[in-house]
Design a protein around this motif. Structure first.
Motif, mmCIF file in Angstrom:
data_model
loop_
_atom_site.group_PDB
_atom_site.id
_atom_site.type_symbol
_atom_site.label_atom_id
_atom_site.label_comp_id
_atom_site.label_asym_id
_atom_site.label_seq_id
_atom_site.Cartn_x
_atom_site.Cartn_y
_atom_site.Cartn_z
ATOM 1 N N PRO A 6 20.099 -22.872 34.799
ATOM 2 C CA PRO A 6 20.962 -22.889 35.981
ATOM 3 C C PRO A 6 21.710 -24.213 36.122
ATOM 4 O O PRO A 6 21.185 -25.273 35.798
ATOM 5 C CB PRO A 6 19.991 -22.713 37.155
ATOM 6 N N THR A 44 26.384 -13.521 39.905
ATOM 7 C CA THR A 44 25.053 -13.612 39.329
ATOM 8 C C THR A 44 24.639 -12.229 38.839
ATOM 9 O O THR A 44 24.685 -11.260 39.595
ATOM 10 C CB THR A 44 24.036 -14.116 40.379
ATOM 11 N N LYS A 48 19.688 -12.927 36.593
ATOM 12 C CA LYS A 48 19.771 -14.241 37.256
ATOM 13 C C LYS A 48 20.681 -15.225 36.526
ATOM 14 O O LYS A 48 20.776 -16.382 36.897
ATOM 15 C CB LYS A 48 18.394 -14.884 37.474
ATOM 16 N N GLU A 49 21.362 -14.784 35.466
ATOM 17 C CA GLU A 49 22.357 -15.621 34.809
ATOM 18 C C GLU A 49 23.599 -15.662 35.688
ATOM 19 O O GLU A 49 23.995 -14.639 36.262
ATOM 20 C CB GLU A 49 22.717 -15.060 33.435
ATOM 21 N N GLU A 50 24.214 -16.840 35.781
ATOM 22 C CA GLU A 50 25.396 -17.009 36.621
ATOM 23 C C GLU A 50 26.628 -17.167 35.738
ATOM 24 O O GLU A 50 26.567 -17.800 34.679
ATOM 25 C CB GLU A 50 25.235 -18.233 37.510
#
Length: 92
Positions: A6, A44, A48-50
């Motif tokens: 993140p 997102t 949970k990857e942005e």
């Protein structure tokens, strides 16, 4: 692709500002050539990857945030200059 790291929470604000104003950005990547694109949005994924959503001459493109080395707004009067993003992860 590698495990997602993140982005530092403070740096995320620059992406939000770029999207809010629709800045044209010089996008530098950690693992490839850079390009110019207009910032549209962030999102997102369920994993949970942005991602930063960009508009290029070829169409929409999504770049995972931990692939970004730096962004530089190209618009006159932009509220920030070049921001280095690589290696600056959120410590939550």
């Amino acid at each position: 692709m590698n495990t997602y790291q993140p982005l530092n929470c403070d740096l995320y604000d620059y992406l939000e500002i770029a999207c809010m104003h629709g800045y044209r950005l010089q996008v530098e990547l950690v693992d490839g050539p850079g390009f110019v694109a207009r910032a549209l949005d962030t999102h997102t994924a369920a994993s949970k990857e942005e991602f930063l959503v960009l508009q290029t001459d070829e169409g929409r493109q999504e770049v995972r945030l931990d692939r970004l080395l730096a962004i530089t707004p190209l618009d006159p009067g932009a509220s920030f200059g070049r921001v280095e993003l690589a290696g600056r992860v959120c410590s939550i």
